[in-house]
Design a protein around this motif. Structure first.
Motif, PDB file in Angstrom:
ATOM      1  N   SER A 171       0.871  -1.278   0.026  1.00 11.01           N
ATOM      2  CA  SER A 171       0.077   0.015  -0.094  1.00 11.01           C
ATOM      3  C   SER A 171       1.004   1.141   0.045  1.00 11.01           C
ATOM      4  CB  SER A 171      -1.024   0.018   1.138  1.00 11.01           C
ATOM      5  OG  SER A 171      -0.174   0.231   2.415  1.00 11.01           O
ATOM      6  N   ILE A 172       2.023   1.211   0.444  1.00 10.74           N
ATOM      7  CA  ILE A 172       3.018   2.118   0.566  1.00 10.74           C
ATOM      8  C   ILE A 172       4.011   2.247  -0.661  1.00 10.74           C
ATOM      9  CG2 ILE A 172       4.877   3.083   1.798  1.00 10.74           C
ATOM     10  CD1 ILE A 172       3.572   2.321   4.251  1.00 10.74           C
ATOM     11  N   ASN A 173       4.269   1.146  -0.996  1.00 10.60           N
ATOM     12  CA  ASN A 173       5.032   1.270  -2.337  1.00 10.60           C
ATOM     13  C   ASN A 173       4.829  -0.290  -2.899  1.00 10.60           C
ATOM     14  OD1 ASN A 173       7.171   0.727  -4.078  1.00 10.60           O
ATOM     15  ND2 ASN A 173       8.951   0.768  -2.678  1.00 10.60           N
ATOM     16  N   PRO A 174       4.006   0.101  -3.933  1.00 13.49           N
ATOM     17  CA  PRO A 174       3.563  -1.022  -4.748  1.00 13.49           C
ATOM     18  C   PRO A 174       4.663  -1.552  -5.701  1.00 13.49           C
ATOM     19  CG  PRO A 174       2.201   0.883  -5.475  1.00 13.49           C
ATOM     20  CD  PRO A 174       3.413   1.294  -4.497  1.00 13.49           C
ATOM     21  N   ASP A 175       5.774  -1.023  -5.808  1.00 12.93           N
ATOM     22  CA  ASP A 175       6.901  -1.789  -6.251  1.00 12.93           C
ATOM     23  C   ASP A 175       7.868  -2.408  -5.551  1.00 12.93           C
ATOM     24  OD1 ASP A 175       6.284  -0.806  -8.824  1.00 12.93           O
ATOM     25  OD2 ASP A 175       7.080   1.133  -8.510  1.00 12.93           O
ATOM     26  N   ILE A 176       7.681  -2.739  -4.150  1.00  7.40           N
ATOM     27  CA  ILE A 176       8.572  -3.208  -3.265  1.00  7.40           C
ATOM     28  C   ILE A 176       8.818  -4.670  -3.731  1.00  7.40           C
ATOM     29  CG2 ILE A 176       6.776  -3.811  -1.541  1.00  7.40           C
ATOM     30  CD1 ILE A 176      10.460  -2.579  -0.654  1.00  7.40           C
ATOM     31  N   LYS A 177       9.839  -5.290  -3.572  1.00 11.52           N
ATOM     32  CA  LYS A 177      10.015  -6.576  -3.826  1.00 11.52           C
ATOM     33  C   LYS A 177      10.151  -7.299  -2.435  1.00 11.52           C
ATOM     34  CE  LYS A 177      10.691  -5.906  -8.003  1.00 11.52           C
ATOM     35  NZ  LYS A 177       9.497  -6.171  -8.903  1.00 11.52           N
ATOM     36  N   ILE A 178       9.341  -8.364  -2.101  1.00 16.15           N
ATOM     37  CA  ILE A 178       9.188  -9.034  -0.954  1.00 16.15           C
ATOM     38  C   ILE A 178       9.376 -10.488  -1.171  1.00 16.15           C
ATOM     39  CG2 ILE A 178       7.842  -9.836   0.919  1.00 16.15           C
ATOM     40  CD1 ILE A 178       6.246  -7.442   0.443  1.00 16.15           C
ATOM     41  N   VAL A 179      10.576 -10.823  -0.424  1.00 13.44           N
ATOM     42  CA  VAL A 179      11.252 -12.306  -0.658  1.00 13.44           C
ATOM     43  C   VAL A 179      11.095 -13.191   0.666  1.00 13.44           C
ATOM     44  CG1 VAL A 179      13.414 -13.539  -1.201  1.00 13.44           C
ATOM     45  CG2 VAL A 179      12.987 -11.415  -2.282  1.00 13.44           C
ATOM     46  N   GLN A 180      10.716 -14.248   0.389  1.00 12.05           N
ATOM     47  CA  GLN A 180      10.651 -15.167   1.761  1.00 12.05           C
ATOM     48  C   GLN A 180      12.070 -15.915   1.724  1.00 12.05           C
ATOM     49  OE1 GLN A 180       7.248 -17.815   1.008  1.00 12.05           O
ATOM     50  NE2 GLN A 180       6.129 -16.700   2.427  1.00 12.05           N
ATOM     51  N   HIS A 181      12.587 -15.568   2.888  1.00  9.59           N
ATOM     52  CA  HIS A 181      14.023 -16.480   3.131  1.00  9.59           C
ATOM     53  C   HIS A 181      14.057 -17.236   4.187  1.00  9.59           C
ATOM     54  CE1 HIS A 181      18.277 -17.045   3.093  1.00  9.59           C
ATOM     55  NE2 HIS A 181      18.482 -16.694   4.190  1.00  9.59           N
ATOM     56  N   PHE A 182      14.063 -18.632   4.126  1.00  5.92           N
ATOM     57  CA  PHE A 182      14.175 -19.675   5.169  1.00  5.92           C
ATOM     58  C   PHE A 182      15.567 -20.097   5.256  1.00  5.92           C
ATOM     59  CE2 PHE A 182      10.005 -19.540   3.373  1.00  5.92           C
ATOM     60  CZ  PHE A 182       9.219 -19.248   4.563  1.00  5.92           C
ATOM     61  N   GLY A 183      16.460 -19.349   4.972  1.00  8.27           N
ATOM     62  CA  GLY A 183      17.801 -20.206   5.126  1.00  8.27           C
ATOM     63  C   GLY A 183      18.409 -20.724   4.024  1.00  8.27           C
ATOM     64  N   GLY A 184      19.543 -21.268   4.026  1.00 11.07           N
ATOM     65  CA  GLY A 184      20.336 -21.918   3.122  1.00 11.07           C
ATOM     66  C   GLY A 184      21.763 -21.256   2.774  1.00 11.07           C
ATOM     67  N   GLY A 185      22.296 -20.497   3.545  1.00  9.33           N
ATOM     68  CA  GLY A 185      23.566 -19.827   3.508  1.00  9.33           C
ATOM     69  C   GLY A 185      23.373 -18.577   2.741  1.00  9.33           C
ATOM     70  N   SER A 186      24.813 -17.931   2.839  1.00 10.23           N
ATOM     71  CA  SER A 186      24.809 -16.559   2.277  1.00 10.23           C
ATOM     72  C   SER A 186      24.872 -16.755   0.824  1.00 10.23           C
ATOM     73  CB  SER A 186      26.224 -15.976   2.633  1.00 10.23           C
ATOM     74  OG  SER A 186      27.155 -16.958   2.271  1.00 10.23           O
ATOM     75  N   GLY A 187      25.155 -17.632   0.187  1.00 12.38           N
ATOM     76  CA  GLY A 187      25.154 -17.596  -1.299  1.00 12.38           C
ATOM     77  C   GLY A 187      23.679 -17.617  -1.702  1.00 12.38           C
ATOM     78  N   LEU A 188      22.771 -18.372  -1.028  1.00 10.83           N
ATOM     79  CA  LEU A 188      21.282 -18.482  -1.566  1.00 10.83           C
ATOM     80  C   LEU A 188      20.910 -16.973  -1.361  1.00 10.83           C
ATOM     81  CD1 LEU A 188      18.808 -19.696  -2.525  1.00 10.83           C
ATOM     82  CD2 LEU A 188      18.552 -20.523  -0.299  1.00 10.83           C
ATOM     83  N   LEU A 189      20.946 -16.419  -0.069  1.00  7.50           N
ATOM     84  CA  LEU A 189      20.582 -15.241   0.312  1.00  7.50           C
ATOM     85  C   LEU A 189      20.990 -13.954  -0.712  1.00  7.50           C
ATOM     86  CD1 LEU A 189      19.322 -13.166   2.411  1.00  7.50           C
ATOM     87  CD2 LEU A 189      21.821 -13.213   3.523  1.00  7.50           C
ATOM     88  N   SER A 190      22.293 -14.024  -1.057  1.00 10.52           N
ATOM     89  CA  SER A 190      22.730 -13.144  -2.064  1.00 10.52           C
ATOM     90  C   SER A 190      21.869 -13.402  -3.234  1.00 10.52           C
ATOM     91  CB  SER A 190      24.019 -13.206  -2.193  1.00 10.52           C
ATOM     92  OG  SER A 190      24.965 -12.594  -1.046  1.00 10.52           O
ATOM     93  N   ALA A 191      21.855 -14.550  -3.943  1.00  8.68           N
ATOM     94  CA  ALA A 191      20.965 -14.778  -5.111  1.00  8.68           C
ATOM     95  C   ALA A 191      19.541 -14.269  -5.114  1.00  8.68           C
ATOM     96  CB  ALA A 191      21.156 -16.209  -5.508  1.00  8.68           C
ATOM     97  N   GLU A 192      18.966 -14.426  -3.740  1.00  5.14           N
ATOM     98  CA  GLU A 192      17.485 -13.977  -3.700  1.00  5.14           C
ATOM     99  C   GLU A 192      17.333 -12.536  -3.654  1.00  5.14           C
ATOM    100  OE1 GLU A 192      15.945 -17.630  -0.773  1.00  5.14           O
ATOM    101  OE2 GLU A 192      16.623 -15.980   0.239  1.00  5.14           O
ATOM    102  N   ILE A 193      18.440 -11.903  -3.036  1.00  3.46           N
ATOM    103  CA  ILE A 193      18.317 -10.332  -3.147  1.00  3.46           C
ATOM    104  C   ILE A 193      18.738  -9.754  -4.618  1.00  3.46           C
ATOM    105  CG2 ILE A 193      19.343  -8.199  -2.538  1.00  3.46           C
ATOM    106  CD1 ILE A 193      20.029  -9.991   0.481  1.00  3.46           C
ATOM    107  N   TYR A 194      19.649 -10.439  -5.449  1.00  7.47           N
ATOM    108  CA  TYR A 194      20.043 -10.207  -6.750  1.00  7.47           C
ATOM    109  C   TYR A 194      18.631 -10.379  -7.674  1.00  7.47           C
ATOM    110  CZ  TYR A 194      24.934  -9.194  -5.761  1.00  7.47           C
ATOM    111  OH  TYR A 194      25.956  -8.357  -5.380  1.00  7.47           O
ATOM    112  N   GLU A 195      18.286 -11.195  -7.333  1.00  6.86           N
ATOM    113  CA  GLU A 195      17.022 -11.741  -8.001  1.00  6.86           C
ATOM    114  C   GLU A 195      15.999 -10.664  -7.841  1.00  6.86           C
ATOM    115  OE1 GLU A 195      14.744 -13.332 -11.118  1.00  6.86           O
ATOM    116  OE2 GLU A 195      16.752 -13.826 -10.591  1.00  6.86           O
ATOM    117  N   ALA A 196      15.673 -10.176  -6.757  1.00  6.37           N
ATOM    118  CA  ALA A 196      14.654  -9.153  -6.355  1.00  6.37           C
ATOM    119  C   ALA A 196      15.005  -7.940  -6.875  1.00  6.37           C
ATOM    120  CB  ALA A 196      14.334  -9.229  -4.870  1.00  6.37           C
ATOM    121  N   LEU A 197      16.060  -7.570  -7.006  1.00  7.37           N
ATOM    122  CA  LEU A 197      16.788  -6.475  -7.379  1.00  7.37           C
ATOM    123  C   LEU A 197      16.606  -6.166  -9.076  1.00  7.37           C
ATOM    124  CD1 LEU A 197      19.610  -5.622  -4.857  1.00  7.37           C
ATOM    125  CD2 LEU A 197      17.412  -4.593  -5.093  1.00  7.37           C
ATOM    126  N   LYS A 198      16.381  -7.356  -9.659  1.00 13.38           N
ATOM    127  CA  LYS A 198      16.605  -7.257 -11.307  1.00 13.38           C
ATOM    128  C   LYS A 198      15.359  -6.400 -11.935  1.00 13.38           C
ATOM    129  CE  LYS A 198      18.857 -11.518 -12.488  1.00 13.38           C
ATOM    130  NZ  LYS A 198      18.530 -12.658 -13.314  1.00 13.38           N
TER     131      LYS A 198
END
Length: 99
Positions: A72-99
């Protein structure tokens, strides 16, 4: 260049601290960690967040309420569910969201 702001919401203090530290290892990112919905909602209004990471322990009711509020505040916000898996997965999730 201004750092990309990332909001991290989790329910477990130690895990939240680890995720925030891992996100902040990237010099282009700045993470803000919140343990409660109220804290996350308050923090969301203080910065221009580009990504929200929802961690383990955030139940479906909280997730729906947070998603509704953030979109409602920012319709363009990227929301990612992160349940673990290490720093490599975390970085990949963030990079994917930022595309």
């Amino acid at each position: 260049m201004e750092k990309i702001q990332i909001l991290v919401v989790g329910r477990h203090p130690e895990i939240l601290a680890t995720v925030v530290r891992l996100v902040n290892n990237n010099p282009d990112w700045n993470a803000t960690g919140c343990l409660s919905d109220e804290e996350a909602i308050a923090a969301f209004g203080t910065q221009d967040f580009r990504v929200v990471l929802l961690g383990g322990g955030v139940n479906e009711i909280s997730e729906a309420a947070l998603n509704s509020h953030f979109f409602s505040i920012n319709p363009d916000i990227k929301i990612v569910q992160h349940f673990g898996g290490g720093s490599g997965l975390l970085s990949a999730e963030i990079y994917e969201a930022l595309k």
